[in-house]
Design an enzyme around this catalytic site. Structure first.
Site, mmCIF file in Angstrom:
data_model
loop_
_atom_site.group_PDB
_atom_site.id
_atom_site.type_symbol
_atom_site.label_atom_id
_atom_site.label_comp_id
_atom_site.label_asym_id
_atom_site.label_seq_id
_atom_site.Cartn_x
_atom_site.Cartn_y
_atom_site.Cartn_z
ATOM 1 C CD GLU A 427 8.037 -69.302 -6.890
ATOM 2 O OE1 GLU A 427 9.273 -69.346 -6.785
ATOM 3 O OE2 GLU A 427 7.324 -70.310 -6.981
ATOM 4 N N GLY A 428 8.251 -63.143 -7.618
ATOM 5 C CA GLY A 428 9.120 -61.993 -7.799
ATOM 6 C C GLY A 428 9.246 -61.671 -9.275
#
Length: 646
Positions: A427-428
């Site tokens: 998610e990053g």
């Protein structure tokens, strides 16, 4: 263009083109206030977070009732050790969660969901994730980034009525963006969706599809070729996993989260009705980024659970284990670690609850707050777990199963460390989050002065930008000199048995210092600023610490006003802020005193083979094979391991 058209090869893009794709996908305007954005601009808007927002009474009651049911379920039906040992969540557990409504926590009641707020959704994820992190990921991937959230934000009424009732009770969903050679650079996305009559035809391969092995519905990002009547661009689609041509080719295995159903999914001539397109053509990345604004908050929730468990084990073990005549907790070397875990857990819960409540209120733009929460929580939770392993010593390195086998309490400390490690990547990744947050943090500067540092802008554009920048900075810069943080009586409502007002004054002063440092760096490096990733990362980390300090103080005051362990909350907030201030001062020093330039030289030498002699004297245990698997579109040559749970 016909369905038989051969999909184009992976797009070749320049660095500038990649940035332009990312820039086009981000939200361009700030329609609502943002506490974190103001913080990076040197403006401490305490009024945006204090008094601490609270859920509505009805929402809180509904949330507490569900938490009670969920607690009973995880205590009686979930065996985390079994899931870890067999690397699979039992089907009966998944079925039980469906019956409980856990797959519809964030789905509106009119579609069969529970309609929980973000606050209670996160509390539920913390609870279930403490029993088994794999279950937390299953539920989060389904609702935070899977089909429900994109449809909630961008879906048509018809799409909501078709898919949301299924997602609430029976179907599992997944989100498919990453490809074998595409991570955080979506400009190179190769999966295509070719228009053909009333359908699109998908071809491509997606990697690390969490829930993909068991999913019934997929949100797939694919590139639509530009053609007559078609704008083209990266576009989002809802795809039925049982569609002809969809093959789950592999169930991936990881160092942690061993029960998750993560796979490789191939699409070969998969026909998807145009009615399943989410949003317009070319809106796919914007949909993904907007979904993640709140979707990322599920990750801090799991980190809060990890911190609470670390604190519990550290407290119990350090009181029982004696060394040199006293419990190890009373030795300063161990005690300082326990203090760090306690204070940081308090702060992480403060950050997560504040950002979640702000998301529920929808009064503020939380794109930076959500990203900061993800970044900060993933890094700090990993550190807490590492400290717990150190406190446990050799037992921290030993598996829970081995501990049980020789008659001791099976404490899965090493498992927690393995499970948490991915949070700093998915998610990053931390590095990407630094860049994403930095871009948002300097948005005001780029809005007025961006053309000045853009080498492709004309002299006329630069002249106009110079005039606009002059007006903006003439008003902004003087405000960075003095502020309420220099007045001893400011924030006096935070002064009780323990005085937190000084910490908030520090936040105000430091926010202005941070803004001055950013402005100086932009003046110094101008167009080269984007390449100074070390500097930008430290700027963001300072902002994250300031946000956490603010959240901790505001939460402590909330608990004090409610008569809920207020004195102890003030103590924890005070300790956290003092620890945070030490980290902040170190980061400020490293803004200008670092080895960034030398590091770049060494990297060039490493890549050119200058230091290859340093690698002698070892053997490489890696197996043979390419660094990146071939993802050429075409029919699958592997067995379909898709395993729907019914």
């Amino acid at each position: 263009m016909s369905a038989s058209t051969t999909p184009s090869s992976r797009p070749a893009v320049t660095e500038r083109e990649a940035r332009e794709v990312a820039e086009a996908a981000r939200e361009q305007h700030w329609r609502k206030p943002s506490f974190a954005k103001e913080l990076f601009l040197g403006r401490f808007r305490l009024d945006l977070i204090h008094p601490h927002p609270l859920p509505a009474e009805e929402a809180a009651q509904r949330g507490e009732e569900f938490l009670a049911k969920l607690r009973d379920f995880v205590e009686t039906k979930v065996d985390g050790a079994l899931i870890e040992r067999e690397a699979r969540i039992p089907d009966e557990v998944v079925d039980g969660l469906k019956e409980l409504g856990a797959f519809g926590m964030k789905i509106d009641t009119k579609y069969g969901g529970l309609g929980l707020t973000q606050v209670y959704y996160n509390k539920a994820l913390s609870l279930v994730g403490s029993a088994s992190p794999a279950i937390g990921v299953l539920l989060s991937a389904h609702q935070s980034i899977g089909v429900p959230q994109p449809l909630k934000l961008f879906g048509t009424q018809e799409q909501k009525e078709r898919f949301l009732p299924r997602c609430a009770r029976t179907d599992i969903s997944a989100f498919l963006l990453t490809e074998p050679d595409v991570g955080s650079d979506p400009a190179r996305l190769a999966t295509t969706a070719v228009p053909d009559g009333e359908d699109y035809v998908l071809d491509g391969v997606k990697l690390w599809t969490t829930n993909g092995v068991v999913a019934d519905l997929l949100v797939v990002m694919a590139r639509v070729p530009k053609s007559e009547g078609h704008k083209g661009g990266i576009t989002a689609f809802v795809v039925e996993t049982n569609s002809p041509g969809v093959t789950v080719e592999n169930r991936n295995v990881f160092m942690g989260l061993r029960g998750i159903e993560n796979g490789v999914t191939r699409f070969h001539q998969v026909r998807v009705p145009a009615a399943n397109r989410v949003g317009e053509e070319g809106q796919g990345l914007k949909i993904a980024l907007t979904t993640l604004n709140t979707g990322r908050l599920s990750l801090p929730a799991s980190c809060v659970a990890a911190g609470k468990w670390c604190l519990k084990i550290a407290r119990e073990w350090s009181a029982a284990r004696e060394q040199w005549g006293k419990p190890v907790a009373h030795h300063e070397a161990v005690g300082s670690k326990i203090s760090f875990i306690a204070a940081t857990t308090f702060a992480l819960e403060a950050v997560t609850d504040l950002a979640s409540q702000m998301a529920d209120e929808d009064r503020n733009d939380i794109r930076i707050e959500g990203a900061l929460a993800k970044l900060y929580a993933s890094e700090m939770a990993w550190t807490m777990a590492d400290e717990l392993v150190q406190i446990r010593g050799g037992r921290g390195f030993e598996t829970a199963e081995s501990l049980r086998a020789r008659g001791e309490r099976g404490v899965p400390a090493e498992q927690l460390l393995r499970d948490l490690r991915i949070n700093r990547i998915f998610e990053g990744s931390t590095e990407i989050m630094h860049l994403l947050i930095a871009r948002e943090a300097v948005d005001a500067h780029l809005s007025v002065a961006g053309d000045l540092i853009d080498p492709e802008k004309s002299l006329g554009d630069k002249a106009r930008a110079g005039a606009n920048a002059g007006v903006f900075y003439a008003k902004w810069l003087p405000k960075l000199v003095v502020g309420p943080g220099r007045l001893p009586a400011t924030y006096g409502e935070f002064k009780h048995d323990v005085d937190l007002s000084g910490h908030l004054r520090y936040v105000e002063r430091t926010a202005r210092k941070l803004a001055r440092s950013t402005f100086y760096a932009m003046s110094r490096w101008q167009g080269r600023m984007e390449s100074k990733q070390g500097f930008l990362g430290r700027i963001v980390d300072i902002g994250a610490e300031l946000f956490a300090m603010s959240a901790a103080c505001v939460r402590a005051e909330l608990l004090r006003s409610q008569g809920d362990h207020g004195r102890e909350a003030y103590q924890l907030a005070d300790v956290f802020c003092r620890q945070s201030r030490i980290r902040i001062e170190e980061l400020f020093t490293r803004l200008w005193t670092n080895t960034d330039d030398l590091d770049r030289k060494v990297v060039k030498g490493v890549l050119s083979g200058t230091y290859e002699w340093l690698e002698r004297g070892i053997v490489d245990p890696s197996g043979e094979g390419p660094w990146i698997a071939d993802a050429t579109p075409g029919p699958s040559q592997k067995e379909n391991v898709h395993r729907p749970i019914r």
